[in-house]
Design a protein around this motif. Sequence first.
Motif, PDB file in Angstrom:
ATOM      1  N   VAL A 163      -8.454  -0.168 -11.084  1.00 31.87           N
ATOM      2  CA  VAL A 163      -7.781   0.829 -10.545  1.00 31.87           C
ATOM      3  C   VAL A 163      -6.558   0.518  -9.506  1.00 31.87           C
ATOM      4  N   LEU A 164      -7.002  -0.421  -8.548  1.00 30.86           N
ATOM      5  CA  LEU A 164      -5.981  -0.826  -7.635  1.00 30.86           C
ATOM      6  C   LEU A 164      -5.052  -1.614  -7.960  1.00 30.86           C
ATOM      7  N   CYS A 165      -5.217  -2.314  -8.994  1.00 33.93           N
ATOM      8  CA  CYS A 165      -3.926  -3.117  -9.557  1.00 33.93           C
ATOM      9  C   CYS A 165      -2.930  -2.355 -10.056  1.00 33.93           C
ATOM     10  N   VAL A 166      -3.560  -1.227 -10.798  1.00 30.09           N
ATOM     11  CA  VAL A 166      -2.387  -0.122 -11.123  1.00 30.09           C
ATOM     12  C   VAL A 166      -1.847   0.683 -10.189  1.00 30.09           C
ATOM     13  N   GLN A 167      -2.574   0.872  -9.114  1.00 21.91           N
ATOM     14  CA  GLN A 167      -1.799   1.640  -7.952  1.00 21.91           C
ATOM     15  C   GLN A 167      -0.858   0.742  -7.348  1.00 21.91           C
ATOM     16  N   VAL A 168      -1.124  -0.355  -7.091  1.00 21.73           N
ATOM     17  CA  VAL A 168      -0.396  -1.455  -6.280  1.00 21.73           C
ATOM     18  C   VAL A 168       0.963  -1.462  -7.206  1.00 21.73           C
ATOM     19  N   GLY A 169       0.713  -1.918  -8.427  1.00 20.85           N
ATOM     20  CA  GLY A 169       1.733  -2.018  -9.261  1.00 20.85           C
ATOM     21  C   GLY A 169       2.780  -0.913  -9.315  1.00 20.85           C
ATOM     22  N   ARG A 170       2.305   0.516  -9.173  1.00 22.94           N
ATOM     23  CA  ARG A 170       3.099   1.710  -9.143  1.00 22.94           C
ATOM     24  C   ARG A 170       3.694   1.999  -7.972  1.00 22.94           C
ATOM     25  N   TRP A 171       3.026   1.905  -6.954  1.00 24.45           N
ATOM     26  CA  TRP A 171       3.430   2.332  -5.680  1.00 24.45           C
ATOM     27  C   TRP A 171       3.709   1.195  -4.613  1.00 24.45           C
ATOM     28  N   GLY A 172       3.205   0.058  -4.725  1.00 25.89           N
ATOM     29  CA  GLY A 172       3.277  -0.899  -3.871  1.00 25.89           C
ATOM     30  C   GLY A 172       2.416  -0.827  -2.680  1.00 25.89           C
ATOM     31  N   LEU A 173       2.612  -1.909  -1.672  1.00 19.11           N
ATOM     32  CA  LEU A 173       1.501  -1.974  -0.535  1.00 19.11           C
ATOM     33  C   LEU A 173       1.919  -0.921   0.513  1.00 19.11           C
ATOM     34  N   ASN A 174       1.573   0.405   0.336  1.00 14.57           N
ATOM     35  CA  ASN A 174       1.897   1.526   1.221  1.00 14.57           C
ATOM     36  C   ASN A 174       0.515   1.720   2.109  1.00 14.57           C
ATOM     37  N   ARG A 175       0.579   2.745   2.844  1.00 14.68           N
ATOM     38  CA  ARG A 175      -0.759   2.915   3.677  1.00 14.68           C
ATOM     39  C   ARG A 175      -1.986   3.221   2.910  1.00 14.68           C
ATOM     40  N   THR A 176      -1.627   4.024   1.931  1.00 16.02           N
ATOM     41  CA  THR A 176      -2.966   4.266   0.933  1.00 16.02           C
ATOM     42  C   THR A 176      -3.471   3.084   0.256  1.00 16.02           C
ATOM     43  N   THR A 177      -2.840   2.254  -0.439  1.00 11.07           N
ATOM     44  CA  THR A 177      -3.207   1.348  -1.252  1.00 11.07           C
ATOM     45  C   THR A 177      -3.675   0.207  -0.283  1.00 11.07           C
TER      46      THR A 177
END
Length: 208
Positions: A163-177
């Motif tokens: 899930v984290l790999c998908v989220q970082v790929g989609r949103w980048g390294l923001n505060r949430t990820t």
Amino acid sequence: MSESIALSHADGSPVFLDTAGRHHPENGTLLGFWIYLLSDLMIFGSLFATFGVFAQSYAAGPSGRDLFDLKLIAVNTAVLLLSSITYGFAMIAMLRRNARATIGWLAVTGLLGLAFLGIELYEFQHLIHLGAGPQRSAYLSAFFALVGTHGLHVLFGVVWLVVLCVQVGRWGLNRTTTRRIACLSLFWHFLDVVWIGVFTFVYLMGVL
């Protein structure tokens, strides 16, 4: 209880406010996660205590000396400890704001987690094939409960990694990820510490 609404930072990460427009504390997630880890520690403490109580309850069946392959377990331990190192590399890449490297190291960590689970499932299948399933004795029931619970946690961690790999790929390294990666880091290293206890208390002491 006040309701909450979600807005967004400039980087796209969510901002949670209550209906009065007050910010939720940003350190609340980490504090809540520490509380969760403490509750998990109590669960594993109970399982270790149960195993200790039934450590000699073989019911005239096989003991750890008869069943465990320490070489295989040592390899599995090395795999899990190596995954902790690769997660450390993911954290370094995150701090350097390198999203691609972060995803890569998280993926390697997930593959090592799957390798650990594969070896553990092989061990379970082999024990059951020998007639040493959880129903054979109180000792084996406690063994499967403790080791199986740890394995379920590793499986959950692997799903979380995906899930984290998908989220970082989609949103980048923001505060949430980045906060989520930090939380999973605590969880993953916690599982390593628990496994060291399992390896020592269950396998080494069981064989020796």
